[in-house]
Structures are given as C-alpha cells and as structure tokens.
Design an enzyme around this catalytic site. Structure first.
Site, PDB file in Angstrom:
ATOM      1  CD  GLN A  96      -2.687   1.011   2.319  1.00  0.00           C
ATOM      2  OE1 GLN A  96      -2.927  -0.024   2.933  1.00  0.00           O
ATOM      3  NE2 GLN A  96      -3.606   2.108   2.716  1.00  0.00           N
ATOM      4  CB  CYS A 102      -6.133  -1.059   3.907  1.00  0.00           C
ATOM      5  SG  CYS A 102      -7.433  -0.232   4.723  1.00  0.00           S
ATOM      6  CG  HIS A 259      -5.294  -2.233   8.263  1.00  0.00           C
ATOM      7  ND1 HIS A 259      -4.860  -1.168   6.898  1.00  0.00           N
ATOM      8  CD2 HIS A 259      -4.277  -3.255   7.720  1.00  0.00           C
ATOM      9  CE1 HIS A 259      -3.964  -1.589   6.173  1.00  0.00           C
ATOM     10  NE2 HIS A 259      -3.618  -2.844   6.795  1.00  0.00           N
ATOM     11  CG  ASN A 277      -0.937  -5.589   6.717  1.00  0.00           C
ATOM     12  OD1 ASN A 277      -1.432  -4.477   5.783  1.00  0.00           O
ATOM     13  ND2 ASN A 277      -0.300  -5.215   7.845  1.00  0.00           N
ATOM     14  CD1 TRP A 279      -0.571  -1.259   4.844  1.00  0.00           C
ATOM     15  CD2 TRP A 279       0.383  -1.413   6.734  1.00  0.00           C
ATOM     16  NE1 TRP A 279      -1.134  -0.162   5.587  1.00  0.00           N
ATOM     17  CE2 TRP A 279      -0.455  -0.399   6.853  1.00  0.00           C
ATOM     18  CE3 TRP A 279       1.221  -1.800   7.751  1.00  0.00           C
ATOM     19  CZ2 TRP A 279      -0.834   0.486   7.767  1.00  0.00           C
ATOM     20  CZ3 TRP A 279       0.829  -0.987   8.961  1.00  0.00           C
ATOM     21  CH2 TRP A 279      -0.200   0.056   9.009  1.00  0.00           C
TER      22      TRP A 279
END
Length: 488
Positions: A96, A102, A259, A277, A279
């Site tokens: 990200q 997200c 998140h 995740n 990220w």
C-alpha cells in the site's frame, strides 16, 4: 473442501450484449481500442482529458497534508524500464502507498487468487510494448460491467510513487488498476476509507455477505462461521476482514487498528485462517504466527503451510480471529456459498429503477403514498422441503447515490418489503388490510442491502423504498432465485 459453485443464469445480459462480461460498456464513452490505435498510428502518448494528471484527480489526500500536495508531480513509468506484469499476478506483488485504500487493496489481494475473474478485471494482454501511454480495466458498476480507460501518468514525490507500489519496483499492473478505480471513484482521495464489501462487489458483481465477528463468537456460532468460511473458500469467493478502530490489546499483537485485510485460505488444523496485510509487511505475532512454537506440534504436512517470511501473510486461530477482527466479508459469483449447496443452479434478473419525489418515491409502509413505489413480481413454484427453511430467494437492493464522486455521494435509508399476493399492481387499499411476509422494516444507509428469504410456492411482490417519500435516487434491484422459481 466444497467443490466449485455452479454458474448463475443471468437473464439480463446475454453474452456479447453491452454491459455483459464479454462486452463491457464504455466508461465515459471512451473506446480503448480506438484510442490506442489512434495514438499508436500517430506515435503520440495518450493523455486522459476526463481524468487528467492534476490536483483535481489527486484530490486532498490526508497523507499529503501541510503543503506536501504541492510537491506532487505526475510521471509516466516509461523511464523505469516498466513491465505490465512480469510473471502473472500475485497477492505478494505490491504494498500500500499513501492512499488510505486498504479496503480496495485487500480486495485486490483476494482477487489475485481467482485467475478467471482476475482476467476479467485486468486484461492481461497489455504491455509497454508498442507503447502509447494508455491502459484499461473493467469493473462491475450498478448492474453492468464497464471498461475504464486511463493514461499512465502516476503521482510522485521526488522519485517515489505515492500510490500503491510494486515490490519489484518496475511492475505496474497494480498502480494502474488503482488509478482506474480512482477514476471511477472521482479521485485518489475519494478512495480514502471504505468497505471491502463495496470493493469486492465492484470487482466481481457477486453476492456480498458480512458478519460481525464479535457477535458471531459471543453467540457461540463459531462452527457455523467456519462452515461459511470453508464454503466461501471452496466457491472461489473474495474474502476480506477488518479490525476495529480501537481494539483492546490489538496493537501488541502486530495487528493494525481500523485496517482491512484479505483472507487467503483456511486450514482444518486447529481451525486456522490465513490472513494478508495489504501493506505487504507487519504480521500477527500471537498463537500460530510465523514464529510460533505451536507449528512444531503438528504434522510435517501441516507445518509446511507456514511460510516464515515478512510478507504480511500469517495464520491465526479462529477464536483469536473473532476476537481481534470485528468484520468478515464474503463475496461470491452466486449465493451457493451461503449454504454450501454447490450443485444448485440460480437465475438472476437485474432491474434498473428510480425513486422520484412526487412520483415513484412513496416512502415507507406507514405512508399513505407507499403504493407509488416501484413494484416487482416473482413466482416461486417449489421449495426444498428436505432442507429446513431453504433460502431459495436472495434479493439485493443497491442505491446509486446522488453525486458522481464516491466520497460525496449521498446515500438514503433504503429498504424492501415483500407481500405474498396474486393481485396485479398493488393499490393503497391493499396495504391497509395485508401484512408483509416479514414484520419490522429494515432500512440502511449503506450502498447495498441484502436479504435472504425462504419463500413457499406462490406469487410475491417486492417493493423497494426509501424511508421518506421526498427522496429521489436511482437504484438497481437484483433478484436471485433457485432454478425452480420464476421471475415475472
């Protein structure tokens, strides 16, 4: 593990008709093939005038406060020895960026695991060869597939792209896909904060369903939840989850508050859920995490499921999953994942409708103008009597909002009421002496309302409505019925 779900029989779009998967409608009336051919022949690079590389398309990103937005420059990736996709698409391809989306990237992570659907959203015959600076992607928008054309200008500060970035550095299918969705939403800033159910719907046109995990766990429905997860995994669903804004103790476990994550698998051993995740880093560090000693207590086959690397993906026990995550969303091409009956055929009819104040906006059931609302009839000819309360009808009501930009769109409280009757169009006197099949009207401000029903054989009228009669907006009504039902 359940088998593959059967397909929906979609009665609105025959294959090849505009809006179907094979012939999506042209977003903003832009024809990708014509535009690309034009710019290739003239050796010009495409610049998208409908979503230009400027501050309006960027919007006011929270991550670029304090004047940092003035440092943004839009650059094409040509100088980075770019490739569209180096070796197919993977959930580990990206991380990200500075856009708070997200919820969208979690859905993309899940999408990469379903190659057929991935090819529908991301045409893989694109590349930087025979370069013209133009790309396109497809999304399901309010009842039809649309093809979205973009140029490849991406926002940067210095030499760094501020949007989602490829971990390999020069792979651009994800940043370009993100830009196409930003165009649909109105701007990059309009992607800030959202629901994974919304993203999954726009990436598949499927049936979404959400679960409040704390409520499910407190009601001792873990086994039922596990069946739903297993069914959804077997039916190639898009599966995402999310943490609460402030979950007690979550920050000490490696999880991120408020998140979105994607669910990428389940394992029967200890009812484990595999979570990613977006990220691309920062993982759960509790029981069954990558470094947990519990993996030493299972068979070698199960132990091989745990890959120890800092890629954002981890395993978590169902009980901890329900405690530390507050929401689970499932979205599948058809409703089979809800009960695991993968052999059942479904029909689907999609209707466009409008509530117009003073005309077709009748308000709720207790208004004497309720009869003015649009009315839709279905006939149910059979029900599976061997299955207790067989859910043979599923209805989706989706409002379109009152503004083109996603964050500015105004949603009204919407609901739907169903009556069993053989009469034609229902008039005001009917509602004074007849009751709907479900008492207590549910209204929601969310974009989409989903209801499942177990309807006995007979004819029914579905009446979508807003809570008040002065509300004007467009909507899409989708009615899914098992193959033994008839839409009239």
């Amino acid at each position: 593990m359940p088998g593959t779900c059967t397909s929906i029989i979609n009665m609105r779009y025959q294959d090849g008709s505009e809006g179907s998967a094979s012939n999506p409608a042209k977003f903003n009336n832009q024809d990708y093939e014509q535009l690309r051919d034009y710019h290739v022949r003239r050796q010009k690079l495409f610049v998208d005038s409908s979503f230009p590389p400027d501050s309006v398309s960027l919007g006011r990103l929270e991550a670029l406060s304090g004047g940092m937005d003035r440092l943004v420059q839009w650059r094409r990736p040509k100088n980075a020895a770019p490739v569209f996709s180096s070796a197919g698409t993977s959930r580990f391809d990206f991380g990200q960026g500075s856009v708070g989306n997200c919820w969208f990237l979690a859905a993309i992570s899940s999408l990469t695991m379903h190659k057929k659907l991935m090819g529908q959203v991301v045409p893989m015959n694109q590349s930087f060869d025979n370069y013209a600076g133009i790309f396109h992607f497809r999304f399901w928008r309010y009842g039809k597939w649309v093809d979205v054309v973009i140029d490849d200008f991406l926002p940067t500060i210095g030499d760094q792209f501020i949007s989602v970035h490829a971990k390999g550095g020069n792979e651009f299918w994800v940043p370009l896909l993100e830009k196409a969705y930003a165009k649909v939403c109105g701007s990059y800033a309009d992607m800030n904060a959202g629901l994974t159910t919304e993203a999954c719907k726009d990436l598949s046109g499927g049936v979404p369903m959400s679960y409040q995990l704390h409520q499910v766990h407190d009601a001792n429905h873990d086994e039922e939840l596990w069946r739903s997860l297993s069914n959804a995994t077997g039916c190639n669903s898009l599966i995402c989850c999310g943490t609460a804004s402030k979950d007690v103790g979550a920050t000490h476990t490696g999880l991120v508050d408020a998140h979105a994550y994607s669910v990428t698998g389940v394992a029967e051993v200890q009812m484990l859920v595999r979570v990613l995740n977006p990220w691309g880093k920062q993982e759960w560090n509790g029981k069954w995490s990558d470094g947990s000693s519990l993996w030493n207590e299972v068979s070698r086959e199960d132990r091989d499921k745990c890959v120890k690397r800092n890629d954002g993906e981890f395993w978590i026990e169902l009980e901890d999953f329900c405690h530390y995550f507050n929401m689970l969303s499932l979205c599948c091409e058809n409703p089979n994942f809800l009960d695991g009956d993968v052999t059942c055929q479904w029909k689907c009819m999609i209707y466009d409708g409008s509530w117009v104040a003073g005309s077709t906006s009748g308000g709720n059931l207790f208004r004497n103008t309720f009869y003015k609302n649009p009315q839709y009839r279905i006939q149910v000819s059979n029900i599976n009597k061997t299955e207790v309360e067989d859910k043979n009808v599923l209805i989706s009501l989706m409002q379109k909002g009152q503004h083109q930009n996603r964050k500015s769109a105004k949603n009204y409280p919407i609901g739907m009421t169903i009556f069993k009757t053989k009469q034609g169009r229902l008039r005001s006197y009917f509602f004074r002496s007849n009751r709907p099949i479900k008492q207590g009207q549910q209204y929601t401000y969310e974009r989409e309302l989903i209801e499942q029903h177990s309807l006995q054989p007979g004819e029914y009228v579905i009446i979508p409505s807003t809570s008040e009669s002065h509300m004007s907006t467009d909507f899409v009504l989708s009615v899914y019925t098992k193959a033994d039902a008839k839409i009239m």
